[in-house]
Enzyme design. Structure first.
Site, PDB file in Angstrom:
ATOM      1  N   GLU A 116       5.055   4.506 -12.301  1.00 32.39           N
ATOM      2  CA  GLU A 116       4.936   3.095 -13.046  1.00 32.39           C
ATOM      3  C   GLU A 116       6.379   2.434 -13.021  1.00 32.39           C
ATOM      4  O   GLU A 116       7.223   2.962 -13.008  1.00 32.39           O
ATOM      5  CB  GLU A 116       4.447   3.250 -14.439  1.00 32.39           C
ATOM      6  CG  GLU A 116       2.924   3.580 -14.497  1.00 32.39           C
ATOM      7  CD  GLU A 116       2.504   3.657 -15.849  1.00 32.39           C
ATOM      8  OE1 GLU A 116       2.946   4.458 -16.789  1.00 32.39           O
ATOM      9  OE2 GLU A 116       1.627   2.828 -15.840  1.00 32.39           O
ATOM     10  N   ASN A 134       1.879   4.499 -29.006  1.00 34.00           N
ATOM     11  CA  ASN A 134       3.219   4.424 -29.234  1.00 34.00           C
ATOM     12  C   ASN A 134       3.997   3.040 -28.827  1.00 34.00           C
ATOM     13  O   ASN A 134       5.224   2.690 -29.196  1.00 34.00           O
ATOM     14  CB  ASN A 134       3.841   5.515 -29.012  1.00 34.00           C
ATOM     15  CG  ASN A 134       3.933   6.017 -27.555  1.00 34.00           C
ATOM     16  OD1 ASN A 134       2.990   5.248 -26.801  1.00 34.00           O
ATOM     17  ND2 ASN A 134       4.504   6.808 -26.991  1.00 34.00           N
ATOM     18  N   GLU A 191       0.314   9.364 -17.204  1.00 36.09           N
ATOM     19  CA  GLU A 191       1.505   9.622 -17.728  1.00 36.09           C
ATOM     20  C   GLU A 191       1.099  10.263 -18.937  1.00 36.09           C
ATOM     21  O   GLU A 191       0.527   9.791 -19.853  1.00 36.09           O
ATOM     22  CB  GLU A 191       2.110   8.169 -17.771  1.00 36.09           C
ATOM     23  CG  GLU A 191       3.585   8.431 -17.795  1.00 36.09           C
ATOM     24  CD  GLU A 191       4.093   8.241 -19.237  1.00 36.09           C
ATOM     25  OE1 GLU A 191       4.122   9.514 -19.748  1.00 36.09           O
ATOM     26  OE2 GLU A 191       4.283   7.345 -19.858  1.00 36.09           O
ATOM     27  N   LEU A 192       1.397  11.540 -18.946  1.00 33.04           N
ATOM     28  CA  LEU A 192       0.798  12.488 -20.122  1.00 33.04           C
ATOM     29  C   LEU A 192       2.156  12.826 -20.985  1.00 33.04           C
ATOM     30  O   LEU A 192       3.135  12.483 -20.877  1.00 33.04           O
ATOM     31  CB  LEU A 192       0.076  13.475 -19.443  1.00 33.04           C
ATOM     32  CG  LEU A 192      -0.747  13.205 -18.454  1.00 33.04           C
ATOM     33  CD1 LEU A 192      -1.795  14.302 -17.652  1.00 33.04           C
ATOM     34  CD2 LEU A 192      -1.779  12.372 -18.950  1.00 33.04           C
TER      35      LEU A 192
END
Ligand code: ADP
Length: 484
Positions: free
Chosen positions: A464, A159, A257-258
């Site tokens: 992050e 994405n 990072e889900l």
């Protein structure tokens, strides 16, 4: 695609390791498709376990010298890379639009956003400070040294084909870790162009490598390896759980990072213009395909009719179309499976009594989906519990602040959340009560390189960007001086 580029040599179609471009050992290739037209753009090597093992060995060979390279020099290489990314913004954006579908203007925005991480961590490289700790006796001194974790790997989604890579690679390189990148097989060309630029910037062989190909094989090899000390992953919760299980044996450090299920709350004392612009930004960016997209829009009953009217006005201005076409604001979804999922959410909501305010199920229009607004959505519907990842805005109604907070927190996910109010006391109460890693108050945007990005609960671990982002690639060593 090559004809659209000023510098066609950015269009790389091989993997990159140890300073060389190369194919798969068995010669196998995977197609890369333009989601807007279905056209096959090119093919890329389908690497597997063997090549990944080679890349790990090269990274290990480069590890010590990269860790010893002075921070200022690592910073300078990152600065050069940053400049080259900026110089090639138009080409990088065109490559991204071709393989990912997002409108060209949005792709350019992502290139700049992605470049921001490289600049930020070039600066942070100079500020990797340790600590001194007061000792319990005079014959002792205690220091904390910050040292690179060692060989790192990044597994990234489609994405944000550039930004998801720079926000992992830049802190790794700044911290002194070699890193192996496995980009999404759906968007490898943006990643390869970035690596071409990193090579031009002079990042040494073995320090930054890219393995394109078979996710399962590459993932198993990276997770099983005891040489790879750290994996940073962005993608689905399901794959994150798998990587965590696979990493148990090697006790690897993980940043995950889900998925999310972001609530966006509009209180009746909100400034409606600000709230609507927040909804548009958070819901429809990237055609709704971001992990922090508002997935549930909670509106206080008293302003519901006014809110609906204003939202429909704005949604009517969106223009669905090919990312290269003038004025497109919503590109295609990434593939047919994504369209089916969005359709199934709409269908399920309508069959459980939701009201179709605009848009609806998309049929026979390829991967293009009409922006859709659903009214009177309830927790009985799938859309309340699953990430839609498409341009569908479901509106829920609430009466009280407590009810809104409970509805917002009623999810196993905890990534982004947003709320809109003009009452500062309420802002503190709600901001502190929302169980999410990132909360936007009177804004629909929480992604900036200067702030920590990440989730809690099933949305992941680690942060992050920002000064916290580099810690993910550093170990703290307690260094005791005794018998002084
Ligand atoms: P999404 O549903 O957003 O595509 P995925 O978790 O499937 O999310 O994909 C994110 C990244 O994870 C991609 O680079 C993909 O190739 C990779 N991936 C998918 N399955 C695996 C796996 N079993 N092991 C390692 N990586 C995987």
């Amino acid at each position: 695609l090559a004809q659209r580029l000023q510098d066609a040599s950015l269009l790389r179609q091989q993997a990159f390791f140890n300073g060389h471009w190369q194919g798969a050992l068995n010669g196998e290739m995977l197609p890369v498709t333009n989601p807007s037209t279905g056209e096959v753009l090119c093919t890329i090597p389908a690497l597997g376990a063997k090549e990944t093992e080679q890349a790990i060995a090269f990274a290990d060979a480069a590890r010590k010298s990269w860790a010893k390279t002075p921070n200022a020099q690592r910073a300078m290489l990152l600065e050069k890379w940053h400049q080259l990314i900026l110089d090639n913004t138009d080409d990088l954006a065109a490559i991204m639009t071709a393989e990912q579908g997002k409108p060209l203007a949005e792709a350019k925005g992502e290139v700049l956003y992605g470049a921001g991480f490289v600049k930020w961590f070039a600066e942070e490289a100079r500020r990797i400070y340790g600590d001194t700790i007061p000792a319990p006796s005079d014959d002792r001194r205690i220091l904390v040294l910050k040292q690179p974790v060692g060989v790192a790997a990044a597994i990234t989604p489609w994405n944000f084909p550039i930004a998801m890579i720079t926000r992992k690679v830049a802190p790794a390189l700044a911290a002194g870790c070699p890193i192996i990148v496995k980009p999404s097989e759906l968007t490898p060309l943006s990643a390869l162009a970035l690596i071409e630029l990193a090579q031009r910037a002079g990042i040494p062989s073995g320090v930054l490598q890219i393995v394109t190909g078979l996710p399962k094989e590459i993932g198993e090899t990276l997770t099983n390896s005891r040489t790879v000390r750290k994996i940073s992953f962005t993608g689905s919760t399901r794959t994150g759980q798998l990587l965590m299980q696979q990493s148990a044996d090697s006790i690897k450090r993980l940043s995950l990072e889900l998925g999310g299920n972001a609530p966006l709350i509009v209180f009746d004392d909100a400034n409606l213009d600000i709230a609507i612009s927040g909804v548009m930004m958070s819901k429809f960016r990237n055609a709704g395909q971001t992990c922090v997209c508002a997935n549930r829009i909670l509106v206080q009953r008293t302003i519901y009719p006014r809110f609906v009217a204003r939202l429909l006005e704005e949604v009517a201005k969106l223009k669905v179309g090919d990312g290269f076409a003038d004025g497109s604001t919503i590109g295609p979804l990434i593939n047919a499976a994504a369209v089916s999922k969005v359709n199934s959410h709409i269908e399920d909501a309508l069959s459980h009594g939701a009201e179709l305010l605009t848009g609806g199920i998309s049929n026979g229009n390829g991967t293009f989906v009409a922006p859709t607004v659903l009214g009177y959505v309830t927790s009985a519907m799938r859309i309340a519990h699953e990430e839609t990842f498409g341009p569908v805005a479901p509106l829920f109604i609430f009466d009280t602040e407590d009810e809104a907070i409970n509805m917002a927190n009623d999810t196993p996910y905890g990534l982004g959340a947003y709320f809109f109010t003009e009452d500062i006391r309420r802002a503190w109460r709600v901001g502190e009560s929302l169980e999410f890693g990132m909360v936007g108050f009177n804004t629909g945007s929480v992604s900036l390189e200067v702030a920590p990005f990440g989730g809690i609960k099933l949305s992941g671990v680690g942060r992050e960007g920002s000064r916290y982002g580099i810690e993910e690639y550093l170990e703290s060593k307690a260094f005791h001086f005794g018998s002084l």
